[in-house]
Design a protein around this motif. Structure first.
Motif, short mmCIF file in Angstrom:
data_model
loop_
_atom_site.label_atom_id
_atom_site.label_comp_id
_atom_site.label_asym_id
_atom_site.label_seq_id
_atom_site.Cartn_x
_atom_site.Cartn_y
_atom_site.Cartn_z
N UNK A 158 0.79 -1.23 0.00
CA UNK A 158 0.00 0.00 0.00
C UNK A 158 0.82 1.28 0.00
N UNK A 159 2.14 1.17 0.08
CA UNK A 159 2.95 2.39 0.07
C UNK A 159 2.98 3.04 -1.30
N UNK A 193 25.99 6.67 -3.25
CA UNK A 193 26.33 5.59 -4.17
C UNK A 193 25.06 4.99 -4.73
N UNK A 194 25.17 3.78 -5.23
CA UNK A 194 24.03 3.09 -5.82
C UNK A 194 22.97 2.79 -4.77
N UNK A 195 21.73 2.81 -5.24
CA UNK A 195 20.59 2.58 -4.36
C UNK A 195 19.52 1.83 -5.15
N UNK A 196 19.07 0.71 -4.61
CA UNK A 196 17.91 0.02 -5.17
C UNK A 196 16.71 0.49 -4.38
N UNK A 197 15.65 0.90 -5.07
CA UNK A 197 14.43 1.37 -4.43
C UNK A 197 13.27 0.60 -5.04
N UNK A 198 12.53 -0.13 -4.21
CA UNK A 198 11.42 -0.91 -4.73
C UNK A 198 10.22 -0.91 -3.80
N UNK A 199 9.06 -1.14 -4.38
CA UNK A 199 7.82 -1.25 -3.62
C UNK A 199 7.06 -2.46 -4.14
N UNK A 200 6.51 -3.23 -3.22
CA UNK A 200 5.69 -4.39 -3.60
C UNK A 200 4.50 -4.53 -2.66
N UNK A 201 3.43 -5.05 -3.22
CA UNK A 201 2.26 -5.40 -2.42
C UNK A 201 2.24 -6.89 -2.09
N UNK A 239 4.14 -10.28 -0.35
CA UNK A 239 5.09 -10.78 0.64
C UNK A 239 6.24 -11.56 0.00
N UNK A 240 5.94 -12.42 -0.95
CA UNK A 240 6.96 -13.23 -1.60
C UNK A 240 7.98 -12.38 -2.35
N UNK A 241 7.53 -11.31 -2.98
CA UNK A 241 8.46 -10.41 -3.66
C UNK A 241 9.40 -9.76 -2.65
N UNK A 242 8.88 -9.37 -1.50
CA UNK A 242 9.72 -8.78 -0.46
C UNK A 242 10.79 -9.77 0.00
N UNK A 243 10.39 -11.01 0.21
CA UNK A 243 11.34 -12.05 0.60
C UNK A 243 12.40 -12.22 -0.48
N UNK A 244 12.00 -12.26 -1.74
CA UNK A 244 12.96 -12.40 -2.84
C UNK A 244 13.95 -11.24 -2.87
N UNK A 245 13.48 -10.01 -2.66
CA UNK A 245 14.39 -8.85 -2.65
C UNK A 245 15.39 -8.95 -1.50
N UNK A 246 14.95 -9.41 -0.35
CA UNK A 246 15.87 -9.56 0.79
C UNK A 246 16.92 -10.63 0.46
#
Length: 143
Positions: free
Chosen positions: A12-13, A42-50, A52-59
């Motif tokens: 929801x962000x 420096x480099x920065x990855x910025x992402x948003x997901x609704x 849970x599995x995508x969040x786990x994958x990014x971590x």
């Protein structure tokens, strides 16, 4: 060389600026991303997901590439054992970030399960908490 910071945003962000502005303010997620990039050295990855599995994958991906994780898990804060377990696999510094002061909110939004897996928590600074977290992350990474 400074390893990238990963700024991960939960459910929801993507609606910031529109969703409950009396709690979350009028700043959009795109504006927050600009604030983070301006604060980054420096480099920065910025992402948003609704999801849970995508969040786990990014971590999981951050384990290989990131110097640190800044995570605003949003609603995942209060129930996601999967995100908790993923955060526990990341060995670098982790900052949990909340736009509102979750400790002053209703019972459903008061106790983050994920806080036990992070180095620090920033809450209640509004959108300005993001660049504060980016600056703090460089200190935590020793840069």
């Amino acid at each position: 060389m400074v390893r990238p910071i990963h700024v991960l945003n939960g459910p929801n962000l993507n609606l910031l600026g529109l969703r409950e502005p009396h709690i979350y303010g009028h700043t959009t997620l795109a504006q927050i991303e600009t604030m983070c990039r301006d604060a980054a050295r420096g480099d920065l990855f910025f992402g948003q997901t609704n999801h849970e599995g995508q969040m786990v994958d990014w971590i999981h991906e951050a384990r290989e590439t990131a110097g640190g994780i800044i995570i605003n898990p949003a609603g995942l804060s209060f129930h996601s054992v999967a995100v908790l377990d993923a955060l526990n696999t990341f060995e670098g510094p982790k900052i949990e970030l909340h736009i509102s002061n979750i400790h002053a909110r209703d019972e459903a939004h008061r106790h983050s399960l994920l806080s036990q897996a992070v180095t620090a928590v920033i809450a209640g600074l509004g959108a300005k908490g993001y660049p504060v977290a980016v600056g703090a992350m460089y200190g935590a990474m020793g840069d």
